[in-house]
Design a protein around this motif. Structure first.
Motif, short mmCIF file in Angstrom:
data_model
loop_
_atom_site.label_atom_id
_atom_site.label_comp_id
_atom_site.label_asym_id
_atom_site.label_seq_id
_atom_site.Cartn_x
_atom_site.Cartn_y
_atom_site.Cartn_z
N ASP A 242 -2.61 6.37 -9.41
CA ASP A 242 -1.42 6.77 -10.16
C ASP A 242 -0.85 5.59 -10.95
O ASP A 242 -0.31 5.78 -12.04
CB ASP A 242 -0.36 7.38 -9.25
CG ASP A 242 -0.25 6.69 -7.91
OD1 ASP A 242 -1.25 6.09 -7.44
OD2 ASP A 242 0.84 6.71 -7.32
N GLY A 243 -1.00 4.39 -10.42
CA GLY A 243 -0.57 3.22 -11.20
C GLY A 243 -1.50 3.02 -12.38
O GLY A 243 -1.07 2.88 -13.52
N GLU B 140 -6.37 9.44 -7.75
CA GLU B 140 -6.04 9.42 -6.33
C GLU B 140 -4.58 9.00 -6.23
O GLU B 140 -4.24 7.83 -6.26
CB GLU B 140 -6.99 8.47 -5.59
CG GLU B 140 -8.45 8.98 -5.70
CD GLU B 140 -9.47 8.12 -4.98
OE1 GLU B 140 -10.62 8.60 -4.81
OE2 GLU B 140 -9.15 6.99 -4.58
N ASN C 75 -1.04 8.51 -4.82
CA ASN C 75 -0.31 8.26 -3.58
C ASN C 75 1.14 7.83 -3.81
O ASN C 75 1.84 7.46 -2.86
CB ASN C 75 -1.05 7.22 -2.72
CG ASN C 75 -1.34 5.94 -3.50
OD1 ASN C 75 -0.73 5.71 -4.55
ND2 ASN C 75 -2.24 5.13 -2.99
N VAL D 277 2.34 5.25 -4.93
CA VAL D 277 2.59 3.80 -4.84
C VAL D 277 1.44 3.02 -5.44
O VAL D 277 0.36 3.54 -5.68
CB VAL D 277 2.75 3.30 -3.38
CG1 VAL D 277 4.06 3.76 -2.77
CG2 VAL D 277 1.56 3.71 -2.53
N TYR D 278 1.72 1.75 -5.64
CA TYR D 278 0.68 0.78 -5.94
C TYR D 278 0.19 0.28 -4.59
O TYR D 278 0.82 -0.57 -3.96
CB TYR D 278 1.25 -0.40 -6.73
CG TYR D 278 1.69 -0.08 -8.14
CD1 TYR D 278 1.61 1.21 -8.66
CD2 TYR D 278 2.18 -1.07 -8.97
CE1 TYR D 278 1.99 1.49 -9.95
CE2 TYR D 278 2.57 -0.79 -10.27
CZ TYR D 278 2.48 0.48 -10.76
OH TYR D 278 2.86 0.75 -12.05
N GLY D 279 -0.94 0.83 -4.14
CA GLY D 279 -1.43 0.43 -2.83
C GLY D 279 -1.85 -1.03 -2.79
O GLY D 279 -1.34 -1.83 -2.00
MG LIG Z 1 -1.48 4.54 -6.14
#
Ligand SMILES: [Mg+2]
Ligand SMILES: Cc1ncc(C[n+]2csc(CCOP(=O)(O)OP(=O)(O)O)c2C)c(N)n1
Ligand SMILES: Cc1ncc(C[n+]2csc(CCOP(=O)(O)OP(=O)(O)O)c2C)c(N)n1
Ligand code: SF4
Ligand code: SF4
Ligand SMILES: [Mg+2]
Lengths: 349, 605, 605, 349
Positions: free
Chosen positions: D112-113, D138, D140, D142-144
């Protein structure tokens, strides 16, 4: 000399606004655009709206990217600072300026290339942050300054001067804006100043980002038969969705548009935005209905104009950031520096 | 490669290195930190370097503790004690133990015989077993294994149990249950170790008084504080390792110090941008409007910012960019250290440009150089880069407590207010220039008398558009003179030339500790050398004088292409033949041995 | 500044310069072009330089014609005849006329007396008046005024009326009405001139035979053709002056030569990208997949491409980038010329990188160097920059007719096919390297035996992810060696050292003509100099030998910070003290006088 | 060693596809993600879909940007080439690869980032060009990989682990896609492989760009209470709009989903995409209706999954470009070079 200074002639008979300024005081340098370029008409409408709104020129910040459109930021409000940035990067620069000084009336001038190609990502995120500013897209379906390549807003089937047709789907900034949560969307036509001025005024008063997509024909590269961004085509397919009237805070509501069927939206600064639907029942506050309308109009090949969507409830950049009311540029240094004593607790000891 | 001669023979009290090999995401880092902190509390100079992967869980990670009573705490290349807790890297780790050194391992499982070295003593502690007996649930067991391990090390290294107990008490203030289980695990390891072996090891800690008045702090936190103190109000960034913690800290300290106690409103705004192009755009916009604004990033971000950096240079807009350098090129190794963005920053953007750089060498300098960067950016109306790196930025360093001079007044440069503008006959953006070739700027929102149109296209001294050579050159030539004028304001180099040696060693940033130690080691071999650490660019007279005064100059830096040497070659009169390079660019923090080896090679050649 | 001594006294037959001052967007350029083409047709060496604004309509624009029987057709700084058709720039234009020279003006309006020079002869032709009488409608009147003007010039300059009439016939083939009105306008001007003045002027044309076998062509067209011939199939770009016409020409010639006659389908794909980051991304993707792919751009685009260029370098992906240079920094002057992206390209991207550059000096070289660029990019699996500039790219040059060797076979470099892969025990992306430090690559869609994972993060010689210093360095060090190996394949410099002078003049690209003329002029003053034009980077032995063989080297280039000299300083052993600079960076094409003045100053100092 | 090689164990009992390959042959390197990361489940579903579809591994091209998600391109199809590019730049790289070799099955893996911040502009233009590829986000929230900052898809009110709430409007790739003319849009949940596999298979057969937004929780930074991208929240709010079944060209249609209410869409390669609406009347071929549905579901706080929109009529990149059928990489040089004779007409003579 490439940079042309407009002679400053004062016309004693010109009307003055609340600040005692005439429309001339809101003008800028002489345009170097092609004679007849739509962008010059947009400039005129902005100039008029600024004058009408009694904005002190020095409180305006004019921001743009690169393009014929971007140049026009130099052609109004000579008393205002301007920032002609890099291609596509106006949104972040405007965000920074607005972050630093929330009292500025930021006016961004962009083109369809500047906003829908290289700057599209920034525009979408400007929408997300709801930065309070007026964002004008002078949309001509081409890259004017680089001599006529199709832009991302060129319609399918629209042709170049040489007759080549565009095959790619256009990006419509109104749909884009709706999809990422824009709070003020309008479309105008450079050939219709009467419609544009109240829209610009409402945009200036809006709590957040106001995007105005103005069909602004490029007479040199995209005003021929076959072009769907030409004067003729636009005139023939323009369907007005709303008639808008902007009433500033102090003024009494005595509408320019007849009261019948008029809806009023109170704006955050006490002004009133009034509109009347042209096709009965068009409601610019109902996002889903707006999308429906725009999509079916698109299906019919119409160019829909007017105030298209407004949401006066959402928070803007500074509200979301809980920033102080005072512009950050005016917070004295003493308030910003915690002082040596505060260092006592810093680091692991 | 391993420089055994340095490791042996020597007294190892307060002079040794420990390496802990762990697995990422298992909670080892807080236990490791605990050990480092307790040594610091015992008054002994120490460093802790985190070698972590660009990953969140499951990959190898190391923590290196160097203890040195004389303050030589640059990274060691071999270790007196290896704490081998990661089977994946066992072979590699064991190879790094000094001859005569020790390896501690988890004896819950048998050691692979193949990996046993004759000259190393193996200390087995059944950590997993003990923790499985003592604690419930997989999560707690894993976490506590690390603490138990720390407990064993406390015993082995002679760390004061009371000091570490006190740390736990502080850390878990108000979390009694957690404190108690940590305490218990610590004891578990400690007691096993003391009851099974003869402790402490030859390499161990004895209390000193060398860290009084010091703190432990990382450079990113210090830089962030520097920005708070400098009066920065707008920060824009896009997350990227290893710069992220700088902005995290800025937001944290702003929330603490910059929220108006009456209104609860913020005297700052942190913008998480959509990318680095936007981040630098926001900084330029905010600076143009009159705020002190900055961004923090690392290599890839610097590449993305090139176009707008050039605009800042040419249109003369202040901007402060912290580049916490990692290993390039491209994505490279995001969690490893280099100083390899020197040229990308010095000459950032197409066309002719030259930028101002600052090179902090420690967290304290990150703090000090933040206001310097803003002062320079505003005085000279230009982007300024603070080139920190991962080692400084993300590792905890023993640092003198940060100090602030309350009489500091920001240098906002030449900015005309409405009154000054009224007194002018006419305002021109790019003239008249002062003796430093700087012209006065004006801010939007102040007065229409100061209005001008900022542009990255060709402009005259009045700020108007031009395509005429002489008008264009008038501005561009002044920019070159302006850049030269900055030199006088760049922090002077740190010079130690008391050796009066013909050999001068020049370095920058986080290489400092290793180089200083190397000079001492070289001295013991009768090679004497003078020292200069450069703190910024453009180079001032002190830098030139040092280069002139020495016959051979060795430039020590961490990149492949000797970027600092390049800058010296181009931007000082030094004959390039005089400049030699010692380069170490594998990504680990620099060791004195790297420097000694390199210089020895040059001298022997 | 004006170097009057060069202009006078000399025979002016086939040796003069004319400047036409017009207004942008009025159709003057096709009339100007007509004049230049007819001189070319008369067999006389000529150049035509368009000095146009970054604007579509209404701003000043100039066209400069230099005629020189010896082929010295670099830009002249003063003019024997000024065609002053733009009131806005009149004062400026008049100042550029040679003493004893002529000014032609539109005498429909009176001349401003203040602007009249004693030493210049004024030739009034009532162009507007004549055209208003002769033609209808404002559009036609304006257009025809330019043709009438050309007609007058035809008379004044002794251009063969038949030649120009023939040109009109060719140009308006099938457009009889247009041809006729153009013809009429031409006559109008011509007849007025011949009946009112004594013609031709001292500066005039006489037919020669010096352009036989030559063509007129601009560098962007030639470069585009080179890409077609090189077999490029994927082109990705974002419009930017002055590179746009390169891609326009590529699309045009592809439509002509690459449309399958049977299916009508295209053997190419031109992608107009959303920005320059996308353009270079598309090129990398296509090259990675096995196509010959390229982009064309200018300064700002180069800045935006930095990150992905670094990825191309580190992951070893071919890419060809045409940088048609304009004036920087920032947006700068988009329609003016410099060579100021040399460093931005040579060391593009953060971290340690070095790139391959080619420097064409003429349209013919743009054509030749296109296949060279693809060959180098694929052989060495790396981005290659062709640094052209606006003068070469957008102006028509007299050029030897382009030639193509039909036996050319593209050098696709080391690419393993399915068969070769089957014969390997195991395939590793980055080993074994050949004698030029290049390892074999594989393409997707060929065989799973060649599958690997391309990445910009730290990788081993096998292509696997790594964070280990020695593994990372193994790849990075090879990249440095590989770059060195390219030197041997770079087109050799053009050297003329028959003077055996201690002074060597070094230059590149579009500076060539001016430098060659300057050397001749200097020779007349008993200053002799050897000559070297560098054609690419990394520098080969011939470049080094020339530098070594001369005591003083003057590097002539068009940028403020002497970027080519910088590159020579850093990348050859030449002592930097030997290198001096002559710089002209106001944005106009270089003149011999610029060079002579600069060198004289150096020699006198 | 940071790069982990998965032991190659062959299970003789494993089912083989038409190429004689087992699912193992479509696996990749061992994952280095956190245990429980949603992304690993997405990898599993892609692996399965690739195996089922009998795709020769070497004809797959795996493309990604930077992020935890981007890494997963290494964890499937080891027999395929992969290109782990720069952050946000996968769309143009994929466009280039697909332009060069149209026979490749391009599978793009993004986060998403990667897709909604730094790469948003590229994604929008990938849509415009309708590049034939499978594009997986993918998602989520957030920036995993950079440890848990909010991404542009974080919902308003969703909190970080430390409890800070996000205030900015999320960007929903489905709305974004609809606004710029996407031709295949689906949403899945990493916890529901049964739903994902047929969607991936349909995406692989789609004539153009297929965007699949997969809610893929980040167990380390965004799986707590308060997160709207957690496993729990997604499970609780998942509302399936369509049940999808993909029938390859050669196969007989004997549906996995009961025939009742099933609509069949013929795909360009002869396959059939079958779907049944879950809420009666959901029609993934009616763009306006889809927007309506999605907007009202959003208003109800639902996470809508399934095949959401499909348009099998629009032309793809190569159709728009009129490119030859043969991959450009396979056109012999002799066909590309016009030869010396053609130079006769070049230049002005
Ligand atoms: Mg992400
Ligand atoms: C980074 C960069 N790329 C390309 C350009 C060249 N360029 C200048 S204006 C422009 C497009 C302008 O189109 P649009 O925004 O629609 O403005 P218009 O001229 O049509 O008003 C381009 C591509 C540039 N200035 N900078
Ligand atoms: C140009 C650039 N800027 C920043 C980064 C740092 N970075 C790496 S991954 C990432 C975000 C990843 O988030 P997302 O795409 O959502 O993937 P996830 O890790 O959540 O799967 C960032 C910002 C980078 N690698 N490159
Ligand atoms: S080229 Fe087109 S957009 Fe540009 S100034 Fe002329 S008419 Fe306007
Ligand atoms: S940090 Fe989150 S997204 Fe990354 S691997 Fe771990 S769980 Fe997955
Ligand atoms: Mg446009």
């Amino acid at each position: 000399m490439p940079s042309i200074v407009k002679p400053l002639v004062t016309h004693p008979g010109l009307e003055r606004n609340a600040l005692g300024l005439t429309i001339r005081d809101y003008e800028g340098g002489m345009s170097t655009l092609c004679a007849g370029c739509g962008h010059d008409s947009v400039t005129a409408a902005i100039t008029h709206a600024l004058w009408e709104s009694d904005t002190p020129p020095h409180m305006i910040a004019k921001l743009s990217g690169i393009g014929c459109s971007a140049k026009t930021a130099a052609y109004f409000a000579r008393g205002a600072h301007g920032f002609n940035g890099c291609h596509g990067r106006m949104p972040p620069i405007a965000t920074g300026a607005s972050a630093a000084n929330r009292d500025l009336l930021c006016i961004g001038i962009s083109g369809d290339g500047d906003s829908l190609s290289i700057g599209l990502g920034h525009l979408a995120h400007l929408v997300r942050r709801n930065v309070r500013m007026v964002y004008v897209i002078e949309n001509n379906g081409v890259y004017g300054l680089t001599k006529g390549q199709f832009s991302a807003s060129a319609d399918v089937g629209s042709t170049t001067k040489r007759g080549e047709a565009n095959h790619l789907q256009p990006i419509d900034p109104m749909f884009l804006g709706l999809s990422v949560g824009a709070t003020f969307l309008a479309r105008g036509f450079s050939g219709d100043k009467r419609q544009l001025v109240p829209i610009f005024r409402a945009a200036m008063a809006h709590r957040g980002l106001a995007i105005i997509d103005v069909i602004s024909p490029c007479v040199t590269f995209n005003d021929h038969e076959g072009s769907t961004k030409s004067y003729l085509f636009t005139r023939q397919h323009d369907v007005q969705m709303t008639v808008t009237d902007f009433v500033p805070p102090a003024e009494e509501i005595t509408g320019i548009i007849p009261d019948q069927g008029v809806v009023s939206i109170p704006m955050h600064d006490g002004a009133t935005l009034r509109f009347r639907s042209v096709p009965d029942g068009y409601d610019p506050t109902d996002r889903l209905a707006v999308i429906e309308h725009l999509m079916s109009a698109k299906g019919r090949g119409e160019i829909v104009t007017g105030l298209l969507y407004v949401d006066e409830q959402s928070s803007d950049l500074h509200e979301l950031g809980n920033t102080t009311d005072k512009p950050l540029t005016q917070v004295p240094y003493e308030k910003l520096c915690p002082g040596s004593a505060a260092l006592a607790g810093v680091g692991f000891r | 490669m391993a420089a055994q001669h340095f490791a042996q023979p020597r007294s190892q009290v307060n002079d040794f290195a420990v390496k802990l090999a762990n697995v990422n995401g298992t909670g080892s880092s807080s236990a490791n930190n605990l050990l480092m902190r307790s040594i610091f509390r015992m008054g002994v100079p120490v460093s802790g370097k985190n070698l972590f992967p660009s990953n969140i869980q499951g990959l190898p990670t190391w923590y290196e503790i160097r203890v040195n009573k004389d303050g030589h705490v640059a990274r060691a290349r071999i270790y007196d004690l290896m704490v081998a807790m990661n089977g994946q890297t066992y072979a590699r780790d064991i190879a790094e133990v000094a001859s005569g050194g020790f390896t501690m391992y988890d004896s819950s499982w048998p050691l692979d015989r193949d990996l046993i070295r004759e000259d190393v003593t193996y200390l087995g502690v059944p950590l997993a077993e003990m923790c499985n007996d003592e604690f419930r649930g997989p999560r707690e067991r894993i976490l506590m294994k690390n603490i138990a391990c720390a407990g064993a090390l406390v015993a082995m290294l002679g760390i004061d149990m009371e000091v570490i107990a006190q740390l736990l008490t502080e850390q878990f203030a108000g979390k009694e249950r957690l404190r108690e289980s940590n305490q218990r695990a610590l004891r578990l390891g400690h007691d096993f170790a003391t009851s099974h072996f003869d402790f402490p090891l030859p390499c161990h800690v004895e209390a000193m008084d060398a860290t009084r008045g010091s703190i432990l702090i990382d450079g990113n936190t210090a830089a962030a504080l520097g920005c708070v103190y400098a009066g920065a109000t707008v920060a824009a960034w896009y997350p990227i390792t290893p710069s992220t913690s700088l902005m995290d800290a800025f937001a944290k300290y702003c929330a603490k110090f910059r929220r108006d106690p009456e209104t609860g409103r913020n005297n700052y705004l942190v913008l998480q941008a959509e990318d680095e192009l936007a981040a630098i755009g926001m900084v330029l916009g905010a600076s143009w409007a009159g705020a002190r604004a900055f961004t923090s990033t690392s290599g890839p971000g610097i590449s993305l910012m090139q176009e707008l950096i050039g605009m800042g240079y040419y249109a003369e807009i202040p901007a402060v960019v912290f580049d916490v350098q990692r290993v390039g090129p491209s994505t490279g190794m995001p969690t490893r250290v280099q100083q390899a963005d020197i040229l990308a920053c010095a000459y950032a953007s197409h066309g002719d440009t030259k930028h101002v750089l600052l090179f902090p060498a420690s967290p304290a300098e990150c703090f000090e150089m933040a206001p310097t960067a803003f002062d320079l950016a505003e005085r000279f109306q230009t982007p300024v880069f603070v080139l920190s790196d991962l080692d400084i930025g993300m590792n905890d360093w023993v640092s003198p407590a940060l100090e602030w001079d309350d009489s500091y007044v920001p240098d906002r440069g030449r900015v005309l207010d409405a009154g000054e503008l009224r007194e002018l006959e006419v305002y021109h953006r790019y003239e008249p220039a002062d003796s430093e070739s700087v012209a006065a700027r004006t801010l939007p929102g102040v007065s229409d008398l100061g209005a001008y149109f900022t542009r990255g296209s060709g402009h005259t001294i009045e700020g108007a558009y031009t395509e005429y050579p002489e008008e264009y050159q008038a501005v561009l030539d002044r920019l070159a003179r302006k850049h030269t004028a900055v030199a006088e304001h760049i922090p002077a180099p740190v010079v130690d030339d008391h050796a009066h040696a013909p050999l001068g060693i020049v370095t920058l940033g986080s290489c400092e500790l290793a180089v200083l130690e190397a000079i001492e080691l070289l001295g013991k071999r009768d090679v004497s050398a003078d020292y200069m650490r450069i703190r910024g660019f453009p180079f001032g007279i002190a830098v030139r004088a040092f280069l002139e005064a020495h016959d051979t100059i060795v430039v020590v830096e961490q990149n492949r292409d000797s970027q600092l040497r390049t800058l010296l070659t181009l931007e000082t009169p030094v004959p390039k033949e005089k400049l030699r390079s010692v380069l170490a660019y594998g990504g680990y923090p620099l060791s004195a041995e790297d420097v000694v080896d390199g210089i020895t090679k040059i001298l022997e050649a």
